[in-house]
Design a protein around this motif. Structure first.
Motif, short mmCIF file in Angstrom:
data_model
loop_
_atom_site.label_atom_id
_atom_site.label_comp_id
_atom_site.label_asym_id
_atom_site.label_seq_id
_atom_site.Cartn_x
_atom_site.Cartn_y
_atom_site.Cartn_z
N HIS A 217 -2.13 1.26 -2.56
CA HIS A 217 -3.28 1.80 -3.33
C HIS A 217 -2.95 3.16 -3.38
O HIS A 217 -2.83 4.07 -2.53
CB HIS A 217 -4.45 1.59 -2.54
N PRO A 218 -2.94 3.99 -4.60
CA PRO A 218 -2.81 5.12 -4.66
C PRO A 218 -3.52 6.16 -4.01
O PRO A 218 -3.17 7.24 -3.81
CB PRO A 218 -3.14 5.64 -6.39
N ASP A 219 -4.80 5.97 -3.69
CA ASP A 219 -5.58 6.85 -2.86
C ASP A 219 -5.28 6.81 -1.50
O ASP A 219 -5.76 7.45 -0.77
CB ASP A 219 -7.01 6.22 -2.89
N LYS A 220 -4.44 5.99 -1.14
CA LYS A 220 -3.94 5.71 0.71
C LYS A 220 -2.65 6.85 0.69
O LYS A 220 -1.74 6.82 -0.36
CB LYS A 220 -3.86 4.48 0.87
N ALA A 221 -2.59 7.15 1.86
CA ALA A 221 -1.08 7.72 2.37
C ALA A 221 -0.07 6.79 2.17
O ALA A 221 -0.16 5.75 2.59
CB ALA A 221 -1.33 8.37 3.73
N PHE B 67 1.38 -0.16 -7.57
CA PHE B 67 0.28 -0.71 -7.61
C PHE B 67 0.11 -1.31 -8.82
O PHE B 67 -0.57 -2.55 -8.97
CB PHE B 67 -0.83 0.35 -7.45
N LYS B 68 0.46 -0.79 -10.03
CA LYS B 68 0.38 -1.34 -11.17
C LYS B 68 1.27 -2.76 -11.48
O LYS B 68 0.68 -3.73 -11.95
CB LYS B 68 0.67 -0.33 -12.37
N GLU B 69 2.47 -2.67 -10.83
CA GLU B 69 3.35 -3.67 -10.91
C GLU B 69 2.92 -4.72 -9.98
O GLU B 69 2.88 -5.94 -10.59
CB GLU B 69 4.56 -3.21 -10.31
#
Length: 347
Positions: A32-36, A43-45
């Motif tokens: 997830h982009p919001d995680k380190a 994520f999109k893939e």
């Protein structure tokens, strides 16, 4: 080049829907982009792969045509004349008259009509995405002794399995904090997108990746399960052993398997029974066999002897002139019948 969605999610081509969901959930949390350490591209893939493999119809077309199947307009190998005939019928139901077969003389919302044919429906009346599923079944082996198989009993087994988080009780939120509506999907649990095509306005929907289709999410994730609502726990489970069960039979315990991803339903637990042999008795079905040694004098003159049974010692009259290998039957001294009343015999 066709994309390998199975490889993207790390599952086999014969993976079940439950396995696909679990793989997606794990990877979505990881990237997830919001995680380190997260990656928007990855994520999109992952999401693209999941949107196809989680949909039985899309998955079937993907398995047949590869990841380019959607470029075919979603029709796969359908007969185009049959498709157009369906459209003509739909237009007539809308009150349009083709006359000579043309479309002139009226205006309409092509996207709306196509949406009805494709089962998309309108935006109104939509409800939150249902992700209700059944938890995974679990299997265990239980060793019991000969007498436990005959008379039944109660055993406690320990299993390590996924269950509701012991800290948040499956609420996903840190105790004392609240559950809020997902801002990304507005509580719908899905994202709806309209796009213009040569056939008109087409509508698509996908699970909201922010709330994973729930429509809501914790304001603060549980510190133990990290917002999953479940954790791997060691559980003690009581198993009631029915009298007369045989070696190799299975006991089914409903709702004692693993919890489902939506934390609503459990799978079942299947306990495979292994019954140990007895040092003296041999079981065949519900009958028991044993050997008793006697002396030559007892065989020739007869006697009354004490013999072992599963109920304890009983008296057995040996007639005069009894030959070696003679079989005596003790009625209803065998194993209780598992599925109907009564008992077997002891030979």
């Amino acid at each position: 080049m066709s994309k390998d969605y199975y490889q993207t999610l790390g599952v086999s081509k014969d993976a079940t829907q439950d396995e696909i969901k679990k793989a997606f959930r794990k990877l979505a949390h990881q990237y997830h982009p919001d995680k380190a350490g997260g990656s928007e591209a990855k994520f999109k893939e992952i999401n693209e792969a999941y949107q196809v493999l989680s949909n039985p119809e899309k998955r079937q077309k993907y398995d047949q045509f590869g990841s380019t199947f959607e470029q075919m307009g979603g029709w796969g190998n359908a007969n185009w004349e049959d498709v157009m005939q369906g459209f003509r019928q739909g237009f007539r139901e809308k009150g349009f008259d083709f006359g000579g077969g043309g479309f002139s003389g009226f205006s309409f919302d092509l996207g709306d009509i196509f949406s009805e044919f494709l089962g998309g429906g309108g935006a109104q009346g939509r409800t939150k995405v249902s992700r209700s599923s059944r938890g995974r079944d679990f299997e265990a082996v239980l060793d019991i002794d000969f007498n436990e198989a005959v008379f039944g009993g109660e055993k406690i087994i320990k299993l390590e399995k996924f269950d509701k988080c012991s800290h948040c009780q499956g609420n996903r939120a840190e105790p004392g904090t609240s559950i809020i509506q997902c801002k990304k999907c507005g509580g719908a649990g899905q994202i709806i997108k309209d796009r213009q095509t040569i056939l008109g306005m087409m509508r698509s929907q996908s699970i909201c990746l922010q709330c994973h289709g729930e429509g809501s999410l914790p304001k603060q994730n549980c510190k133990v399960c990290k917002g999953d609502g479940m954790e791997r726990r060691v559980k003690k489970i009581k198993v009631n052993i029915p009298a007369g069960i045989s070696d190799g039979e299975t006991i089914r315990l409903q709702n004692q398997g693993e919890i489902s991803e939506d934390l609503r339903n459990y799978g079942d637990l299947y306990v495979h029974v292994r019954a140990r042999n007895h040092y003296k008795f041999k079981r065949q079905g519900d009958d028991i066999y044993s050997n008793e040694p006697i002396s030559f004098t007892q065989a020739a003159l007869g006697d009354k002897i004490r013999v072992d049974t599963i109920d304890g010692k009983v008296d057995l009259k040996v007639l005069a002139g009894t030959a070696s290998g003679t079989v005596f039957k003790l009625k209803k001294k065998g194993v209780p019948h598992l599925r109907f009343y009564g008992r077997g015999d002891h030979y």
